[in-house]
Scaffold this active site. Structure first.
Site, PDB file in Angstrom:
ATOM      1  N   ASP A  17      49.474 -77.303 -80.514  1.00 36.52           N
ATOM      2  CA  ASP A  17      50.213 -76.471 -79.564  1.00 36.52           C
ATOM      3  C   ASP A  17      50.551 -75.101 -80.142  1.00 36.52           C
ATOM      4  O   ASP A  17      50.270 -74.062 -79.531  1.00 36.52           O
ATOM      5  CB  ASP A  17      51.503 -77.175 -79.138  1.00 36.52           C
ATOM      6  CG  ASP A  17      51.243 -78.466 -78.383  1.00 36.52           C
ATOM      7  OD1 ASP A  17      50.243 -79.134 -78.696  1.00 36.52           O
ATOM      8  OD2 ASP A  17      52.034 -78.803 -77.507  1.00 36.52           O
ATOM      9  N   ARG A  97      65.584 -81.518 -85.485  1.00 35.07           N
ATOM     10  CA  ARG A  97      65.439 -80.376 -84.580  1.00 35.07           C
ATOM     11  C   ARG A  97      66.622 -79.388 -84.617  1.00 35.07           C
ATOM     12  O   ARG A  97      66.418 -78.176 -84.616  1.00 35.07           O
ATOM     13  CB  ARG A  97      65.200 -80.862 -83.148  1.00 35.07           C
ATOM     14  CG  ARG A  97      63.876 -81.564 -82.939  1.00 35.07           C
ATOM     15  CD  ARG A  97      62.694 -80.706 -83.373  1.00 35.07           C
ATOM     16  NE  ARG A  97      61.416 -81.303 -83.031  1.00 35.07           N
ATOM     17  CZ  ARG A  97      60.448 -81.543 -83.902  1.00 35.07           C
ATOM     18  NH1 ARG A  97      60.642 -81.269 -85.183  1.00 35.07           N
ATOM     19  NH2 ARG A  97      59.308 -82.053 -83.516  1.00 35.07           N
ATOM     20  N   ASP A 126      62.552 -82.589 -77.167  1.00 37.61           N
ATOM     21  CA  ASP A 126      62.705 -81.544 -78.173  1.00 37.61           C
ATOM     22  C   ASP A 126      63.062 -80.190 -77.582  1.00 37.61           C
ATOM     23  O   ASP A 126      63.769 -79.398 -78.210  1.00 37.61           O
ATOM     24  CB  ASP A 126      61.424 -81.430 -79.002  1.00 37.61           C
ATOM     25  CG  ASP A 126      61.330 -82.514 -80.067  1.00 37.61           C
ATOM     26  OD1 ASP A 126      62.356 -83.155 -80.351  1.00 37.61           O
ATOM     27  OD2 ASP A 126      60.234 -82.710 -80.618  1.00 37.61           O
ATOM     28  N   SER A 178      50.351 -87.436 -80.596  1.00 41.26           N
ATOM     29  CA  SER A 178      51.387 -86.455 -80.873  1.00 41.26           C
ATOM     30  C   SER A 178      52.257 -87.045 -81.970  1.00 41.26           C
ATOM     31  O   SER A 178      52.883 -88.087 -81.780  1.00 41.26           O
ATOM     32  CB  SER A 178      52.214 -86.179 -79.613  1.00 41.26           C
ATOM     33  OG  SER A 178      53.294 -85.309 -79.927  1.00 41.26           O
TER      34      SER A 178
END
Length: 424
Positions: A17, A97, A126, A178
């Site tokens: 990505d 995160r 996320d 992923s």
């Protein structure tokens, strides 16, 4: 003099990505792209990642080592809280995160950038974790989230774009997972996992062996805690990174810490993931075993309520909130005496506490023994039981009065109700 361009800080991993996002930003925005990669313990060549970002158009690239801060400021507080989301997920990505977003804000402020871009999809958690943190720390920064509005609809589209732009990537259309890895865990989503009837392949494992492939011999390991924080393994004092790395190695070898779960995402859908958390699984089991030795019953029971709320706050990206901070303050107060040693047995996927000791233990062998003792008068239990059961006794008396028409003093004279009448 040419007008200075606006700057955008990109949360960059070098994966599919974010590899596509750099040229896409250059095609759609006249901004300088500053790539920021956070080393939270994933096994990567960070110099190569920095160079890849520069080669694909970034004007600057940073690789920040956040491992120790991640452990001490995020993992240890979560461990002390015994916080596990929906009883299974040990919050590996969720804890990382907020710290990554904090670093993005710091770089943006340092570089004079007013935009932060991330590669999170509009279906995932996320995006919330990044953006709630950014807004909590610097609400003036604007956010660019390409997955919400660009023309790509799948990772297959990204693979095609990457091929057209000669961007090297590791994924393929045949095997698309992923994954998110850090020093605490690795997660796997996508591919065959999207059908919950499919058993995940053993080949999915990255950190651990499957339990069936683990050694037939038991492994024992002693873990020392001070105020709820692990500080030593087998008597050897270790720093946070070294300690967790050591336990990851032991857990991985013994197939510990792999879970295959269906979880409720914050955005309202269910998802399936396979998580490998070898060292973390050992630590959670050891910490809980030590707490059971030290904490009183009321604190233990109330802390379970707090743990569930803490886990949800972390999962939802609400680390930088007054409630999370207040809960952590409560948790820290419960950990003041949680100091001691736990012996863990690792065997074919299991991590079991088999022994524990602490100078602060509330367990007293003289009180607990079935042998003769001088500190516990067993006849005292009669009065305790009378008081403890008093509400039940009063309820039964009231029922007898109501059903049989007896007066209170009659009901107290040990009369028994049979067939609607009192008999002596």
């Amino acid at each position: 003099m040419a007008e200075q361009k606006e700057k955008v800080v990109l949360a960059y991993s070098g994966g599919l990505d974010t590899s596509v996002i750099i040229p896409w930003l250059m095609e759609n925005y006249d901004y300088e792209v500053i790539a920021v990669c956070c080393n939270a313990g994933q096994k990567e060549d960070f110099e190569a990642i920095k160079q890849k970002a520069l080669d694909t158009g970034a004007t600057k690239a940073f690789a920040l080592d956040i491992q120790e801060e991640f452990i001490t400021d995020y993992i240890w507080p979560t461990l002390k809280a015994d916080a596990i989301y929906e009883d299974e997920y040990m919050l590996g990505t969720s804890m990382a995160r907020p710290l990554m977003a904090k670093k993005l804000v710091e770089i943006a402020e340092q570089e004079g950038a007013w935009y932060i871009c991330h590669g999170c999809t509009g279906k995932g958690n996320d995006q919330v974790r990044f953006e709630t943190t950014i807004k909590a720390l610097n609400p003036a920064i604007k956010i660019i989230a390409p997955w919400r509005f660009w023309d790509f609809e799948s990772r297959e589209d990204l693979l095609s774009y990457a091929a057209d732009h000669n961007i090297p990537i590791a994924q393929s259309t045949e095997k698309i997972y992923s994954r998110d890895e850090n020093i605490w865990h690795i997660s796997h989503e996508g591919g065959e996992l999207e059908n919950p009837w499919n058993e995940h392949y053993d080949t999915i494992h990255v950190l651990s062996v499957p339990p069936e492939a683990a050694p037939d011999e038991k492994t024992y390991v002693d873990i020392d805690f001070v105020k709820g924080v692990p500080v030593a393994v087998d008597g050897e004092k270790l720093g946070p990174v070294e300690l967790l790395t050591k336990l990851n190695e032991l857990g991985s070898k013994n197939g510990v810490g792999t879970v295959d779960i269906i979880e409720n995402r914050l955005v309202g859908m269910k998802s399936r993931g396979v998580y490998e958390t070898p060292g973390g699984t050992i630590l959670f089991a050891a910490h809980k075993a030590l707490e059971k030795l030290i904490l009183d019953r009321d604190t233990t029971q109330y802390k379970k309520i707090v743990s569930e709320k803490f886990a949800q706050l972390v999962y939802d990206g609400l680390w930088f909130t007054p409630l999370r901070e207040a809960i952590s303050a409560f948790v820290d107060s419960t950990q003041e005496l949680v100091t001691g040693t736990v012996k863990m047995k690792l065997y074919k996927g299991s991590a079991t506490a088999v022994a524990r000791k602490s100078e602060n233990s509330l367990y007293n062998e003289e009180f607990a023994t079935f042998s003769k003792d001088d500190v516990y008068n067993q006849s005292d239990s009669e009065g305790f039981i009378n008081l403890f059961s008093l509400p039940l006794k009063i309820r039964a008396i009231q029922k007898q009065i109501k059903e049989g028409g007896a007066k209170p003093n009659e009901a107290l004279e040990r009369k028994v109700l049979k067939g609607g009448e009192f008999i002596r």
